[in-house]
Design an enzyme around this catalytic site. Structure first.
Site, PDB file in Angstrom:
ATOM      1  N   PRO A 102       0.822  -1.218   0.000  1.00 49.17           N
ATOM      2  CA  PRO A 102       0.000   0.000   0.000  1.00 49.17           C
ATOM      3  C   PRO A 102       0.849   1.258   0.000  1.00 49.17           C
ATOM      4  O   PRO A 102       0.353   2.341  -0.307  1.00 49.17           O
ATOM      5  CB  PRO A 102      -0.834  -0.120   1.279  1.00 49.17           C
ATOM      6  CG  PRO A 102      -0.161  -1.151   2.115  1.00 49.17           C
ATOM      7  CD  PRO A 102       0.619  -2.034   1.200  1.00 49.17           C
ATOM      8  N   GLU A 129       2.827  -6.546   8.299  1.00 51.34           N
ATOM      9  CA  GLU A 129       3.139  -5.118   8.111  1.00 51.34           C
ATOM     10  C   GLU A 129       4.108  -4.904   6.952  1.00 51.34           C
ATOM     11  O   GLU A 129       4.569  -3.793   6.737  1.00 51.34           O
ATOM     12  CB  GLU A 129       3.727  -4.533   9.402  1.00 51.34           C
ATOM     13  CG  GLU A 129       2.758  -4.518  10.567  1.00 51.34           C
ATOM     14  CD  GLU A 129       1.505  -3.706  10.265  1.00 51.34           C
ATOM     15  OE1 GLU A 129       1.638  -2.560   9.824  1.00 51.34           O
ATOM     16  OE2 GLU A 129       0.403  -4.247  10.470  1.00 51.34           O
ATOM     17  N   ARG A 171      -3.492  -9.467 -19.921  1.00 51.49           N
ATOM     18  CA  ARG A 171      -4.498  -9.284 -20.975  1.00 51.49           C
ATOM     19  C   ARG A 171      -3.992  -8.363 -22.081  1.00 51.49           C
ATOM     20  O   ARG A 171      -4.608  -8.278 -23.136  1.00 51.49           O
ATOM     21  CB  ARG A 171      -5.835  -8.802 -20.402  1.00 51.49           C
ATOM     22  CG  ARG A 171      -5.804  -7.427 -19.823  1.00 51.49           C
ATOM     23  CD  ARG A 171      -7.090  -7.119 -19.097  1.00 51.49           C
ATOM     24  NE  ARG A 171      -8.199  -6.846 -20.012  1.00 51.49           N
ATOM     25  CZ  ARG A 171      -8.347  -5.715 -20.687  1.00 51.49           C
ATOM     26  NH1 ARG A 171      -7.440  -4.761 -20.576  1.00 51.49           N
ATOM     27  NH2 ARG A 171      -9.367  -5.533 -21.484  1.00 51.49           N
ATOM     28  N   ASP A 186     -10.750   0.059 -23.960  1.00 54.79           N
ATOM     29  CA  ASP A 186     -11.138   0.099 -22.559  1.00 54.79           C
ATOM     30  C   ASP A 186     -10.965   1.463 -21.944  1.00 54.79           C
ATOM     31  O   ASP A 186     -10.141   2.243 -22.359  1.00 54.79           O
ATOM     32  CB  ASP A 186     -10.218  -0.801 -21.725  1.00 54.79           C
ATOM     33  CG  ASP A 186     -10.532  -2.240 -21.909  1.00 54.79           C
ATOM     34  OD1 ASP A 186     -11.618  -2.530 -22.398  1.00 54.79           O
ATOM     35  OD2 ASP A 186      -9.680  -3.053 -21.556  1.00 54.79           O
TER      36      ASP A 186
HETATM   37  N1  ADE Z   1      -0.897  -4.876   0.072  1.00 53.66           N
HETATM   38  C1  ADE Z   1      -1.791  -4.414   0.978  1.00 53.66           C
HETATM   39  N2  ADE Z   1      -2.517  -3.424   0.475  1.00 53.66           N
HETATM   40  C2  ADE Z   1      -2.099  -3.216  -0.812  1.00 53.66           C
HETATM   41  C3  ADE Z   1      -2.449  -2.320  -1.838  1.00 53.66           C
HETATM   42  N3  ADE Z   1      -3.410  -1.403  -1.695  1.00 53.66           N
HETATM   43  N4  ADE Z   1      -1.789  -2.407  -3.007  1.00 53.66           N
HETATM   44  C4  ADE Z   1      -0.811  -3.310  -3.171  1.00 53.66           C
HETATM   45  N5  ADE Z   1      -0.435  -4.179  -2.234  1.00 53.66           N
HETATM   46  C5  ADE Z   1      -1.052  -4.146  -1.056  1.00 53.66           C
END
Ligand code: ADE
Length: 268
Positions: A102, A129, A171, A186
């Protein structure tokens, strides 16, 4: 293209066996190897995580099993059997390492297109984490490493993000999607309506639940259909993703486009 995925939940990646991806694998366009990180864990409990330095909640993945797993995958030289992609077979050819997190850079259609040009990708799926930061630092000394986020939300691990990235990338490979044109039209695709969401689509029956398919789509005037689709795309994008409208090159907008954005009908 060759894909290696390293994870503590190999079964999570079974989704890669089905649908378009499964067919692409059967046809040799794609080879996928899923590896269990625990195969490289040592110690009596084969543990892959530990508490974070500095305190805080959760656990952090230890770097050593990851380094050993990556070394083993790299040692294959990208050889995954008789159908291996030629570029991945070249001596010294290194994969690009993707680490979903994230806190990564946002994964977009442009990233998908870039990754689709690679012969060999390795995905490192972190859990908890995340992975000890030194792992990526060391890997980046010999590989191109992309830490990628698929959106501003937190998943329990990198596996679901890997599935998303793999589907978006594969794809785009020649021969994976039956109708190549449907890829370029797309939403977000470079080609067709760049940077716009795709508008509504219809199929048979022409009347259903008291609603008709828009007449323009049934009249056989291809130029009128293209104009209608562009207007629908502009209106939908303005309503749902004003941020994308703000990014459009205003020089690329025709008067008709501007009228669609203003919600007014174009004369004629
Ligand atoms: N791992 C946890 N959340 C994530 C996200 N939003 N994008 C990529 N990997 C992740």
């Amino acid at each position: 293209m060759l894909l290696d995925v390293i994870t503590i939940f190999p079964e999570y990646l079974r989704a890669l066996d089905v649908s378009l991806l499964g067919k692409a694998r059967e046809r040799g366009l794609l080879q996928v190897r899923v590896h269990d990180l625990r195969d490289w864990a040592t110690g009596p409990h084969r543990s892959v995580d530990d508490t974070p330095y500095g305190g805080g909640p959760g656990m952090v993945m230890r770097p050593e099993p990851w380094a050993a797993a990556l070394a083993a995958v790299l040692a294959t030289g990208g050889l995954a059997g008789p159908g291996a992609a030629p570029a991945a077979r070249e001596p010294g050819a290194n994969p690009r390492l993707v680490v979903p997190t994230p806190s990564g850079k946002l994964f977009t259609q442009q990233t998908a297109a870039e990754l689709a040009a690679e012969p060999w990708l390795v995905f490192a799926c972190g859990r908890y984490e995340g992975i000890d930061a030194r792992l990526v630092e060391v890997a980046a000394e010999s590989l191109r490493v992309d830490e990628l986020s698929i959106g501003d939300y937190v998943l329990a691990g990198g596996e679901a993000a890997t599935l998303v990235i793999v589907e978006a990338v594969t794809r785009l490979l020649p021969g994976v999607v039956g109708n190549a044109v449907s890829v370029t039209d797309d939403s977000f695709a470079a080609g067709g309506m760049v940077g716009l969401l795709e508008g509504p689509v219809y199929t048979r029956p022409p009347e259903w639940a008291g609603r008709s398919v828009p007449a323009v789509l049934r009249a056989g005037d291809h130029a009128a259909v293209a104009r209608w689709r562009r207007e629908q795309a502009l209106r939908r994008t303005a309503a749902r993703r004003p941020d994308l409208i703000a990014q459009l090159d205003s020089g690329a907008l025709s008067d008709r486009d501007r009228a669609a954005l203003a919600g007014s009908d174009q004369p004629g």
